[in-house]
Design a protein around this motif. Structure first.
Motif, PDB file in Angstrom:
ATOM      1  N   THR A 110       4.402   5.661  -5.306  1.00  0.00           N
ATOM      2  CA  THR A 110       4.483   5.662  -6.772  1.00  0.00           C
ATOM      3  C   THR A 110       3.487   6.674  -7.336  1.00  0.00           C
ATOM      4  O   THR A 110       3.806   7.436  -8.258  1.00  0.00           O
ATOM      5  CB  THR A 110       4.169   4.261  -7.335  1.00  0.00           C
ATOM      6  OG1 THR A 110       5.032   3.317  -6.716  1.00  0.00           O
ATOM      7  CG2 THR A 110       4.361   4.206  -8.838  1.00  0.00           C
ATOM      8  N   ALA A 111       2.271   6.681  -6.769  1.00  0.00           N
ATOM      9  CA  ALA A 111       1.222   7.602  -7.199  1.00  0.00           C
ATOM     10  C   ALA A 111       1.680   9.051  -7.037  1.00  0.00           C
ATOM     11  O   ALA A 111       1.596   9.853  -7.972  1.00  0.00           O
ATOM     12  CB  ALA A 111      -0.051   7.363  -6.387  1.00  0.00           C
ATOM     13  N   ALA A 112       2.197   9.380  -5.856  1.00  0.00           N
ATOM     14  CA  ALA A 112       2.643  10.747  -5.569  1.00  0.00           C
ATOM     15  C   ALA A 112       3.788  11.149  -6.490  1.00  0.00           C
ATOM     16  O   ALA A 112       3.812  12.263  -7.033  1.00  0.00           O
ATOM     17  CB  ALA A 112       3.060  10.866  -4.112  1.00  0.00           C
ATOM     18  N   THR A 141       0.839  -1.206   0.000  1.00  0.00           N
ATOM     19  CA  THR A 141       0.000   0.000   0.000  1.00  0.00           C
ATOM     20  C   THR A 141       0.871   1.252   0.000  1.00  0.00           C
ATOM     21  O   THR A 141       0.634   2.182  -0.768  1.00  0.00           O
ATOM     22  CB  THR A 141      -0.925   0.002   1.232  1.00  0.00           C
ATOM     23  OG1 THR A 141      -1.622  -1.239   1.272  1.00  0.00           O
ATOM     24  CG2 THR A 141      -1.919   1.139   1.189  1.00  0.00           C
ATOM     25  N   ILE A 155       2.501   1.712  -3.382  1.00  0.00           N
ATOM     26  CA  ILE A 155       1.559   2.211  -4.399  1.00  0.00           C
ATOM     27  C   ILE A 155       1.309   3.713  -4.193  1.00  0.00           C
ATOM     28  O   ILE A 155       1.312   4.488  -5.144  1.00  0.00           O
ATOM     29  CB  ILE A 155       0.222   1.419  -4.365  1.00  0.00           C
ATOM     30  CG1 ILE A 155       0.457  -0.025  -4.797  1.00  0.00           C
ATOM     31  CG2 ILE A 155      -0.833   2.077  -5.261  1.00  0.00           C
ATOM     32  CD1 ILE A 155      -0.737  -0.951  -4.586  1.00  0.00           C
ATOM     33  N   GLY A 156       1.134   4.117  -2.933  1.00  0.00           N
ATOM     34  CA  GLY A 156       0.911   5.531  -2.624  1.00  0.00           C
ATOM     35  C   GLY A 156       2.099   6.393  -3.015  1.00  0.00           C
ATOM     36  O   GLY A 156       1.938   7.476  -3.584  1.00  0.00           O
ATOM     37  N   CYS A 201       4.633   9.868  -9.507  1.00  0.00           N
ATOM     38  CA  CYS A 201       4.213  10.002 -10.918  1.00  0.00           C
ATOM     39  C   CYS A 201       3.416  11.279 -11.159  1.00  0.00           C
ATOM     40  O   CYS A 201       3.673  11.982 -12.143  1.00  0.00           O
ATOM     41  CB  CYS A 201       3.377   8.798 -11.344  1.00  0.00           C
ATOM     42  SG  CYS A 201       4.348   7.309 -11.533  1.00  0.00           S
ATOM     43  N   THR A 202       2.443  11.586 -10.286  1.00  0.00           N
ATOM     44  CA  THR A 202       1.611  12.761 -10.530  1.00  0.00           C
ATOM     45  C   THR A 202       2.445  14.046 -10.393  1.00  0.00           C
ATOM     46  O   THR A 202       2.184  15.022 -11.089  1.00  0.00           O
ATOM     47  CB  THR A 202       0.374  12.804  -9.593  1.00  0.00           C
ATOM     48  OG1 THR A 202       0.763  12.561  -8.257  1.00  0.00           O
ATOM     49  CG2 THR A 202      -0.650  11.763  -9.999  1.00  0.00           C
TER      50      THR A 202
END
Lengths: 107, 107
Positions: free
Chosen positions: B18-20, B12, B15-16, B22-23
């Motif tokens: 990676t999300a931060a 988790t 993933i969080g 990438c955006t």
């Protein structure tokens, strides 16, 4: 008497909600602009590929921690980003010939 | 024997993160594209005004709940969004004359 807390939780919640709302809704005028102009030459393909992947990760993260606000905000942002990406790819073919004339690198 | 959890916390967290990442990083190619093309006609001013305000709210929210990752990710994204906004305003004056010819509404 109790001292006033540095930040009331409802203010924090309000700021967080405003943040999520603004960053999500901001993609609507961008989608409209590309749609109305029928042009996406200044839009970066790499940005919207990377951003959409990031938003998909945020969505999985939200589902994982079972956070309604994270799921809703990022599902909406992902949908808007994918729509802009689709228009970029749609208009991209037409733009390529023009781009070749003045572009060496497409970030 | 314990059953495997549906989602391990490190997954988790990964993933969080990676999300931060990438955006946030996604705005770099957009900034480079506008900078290299010296054009931001397809970029929506309303998007970057609203998005920057939203990012500023995320930053305040992060400072409020004292979350390092939220502060760092959103400070970086805000800086990139403001840089794109500055270029949009810089090139906007030159673009206006051309826009007037085919635009009625600028989303």
């Amino acid at each position: 008497m109790a001292t006033l807390p540095l930040s009331a939780s409802w203010v924090t919640g309000w700021i967080g909600s405003t943040a999520a709302l603004c960053t999500t809704i901001s993609f609507v005028p961008q989608l409209l602009r590309v749609w109305q102009r029928k042009s996406a030459r200044d839009i970066s393909l790499a940005m919207f590929l990377l951003f959409s992947f990031g938003e998909a990760c945020w969505l999985v993260y939200g589902l994982d921690i079972r956070s309604g606000p994270i799921i809703i905000a990022n599902a909406a942002t992902l949908a808007l980003a994918l729509a802009i990406l689709a228009l970029k790819l749609r208009y991209g073919r037409r733009d390529t010939a023009v781009d070749k004339a003045d572009d060496r690198i497409e970030p």
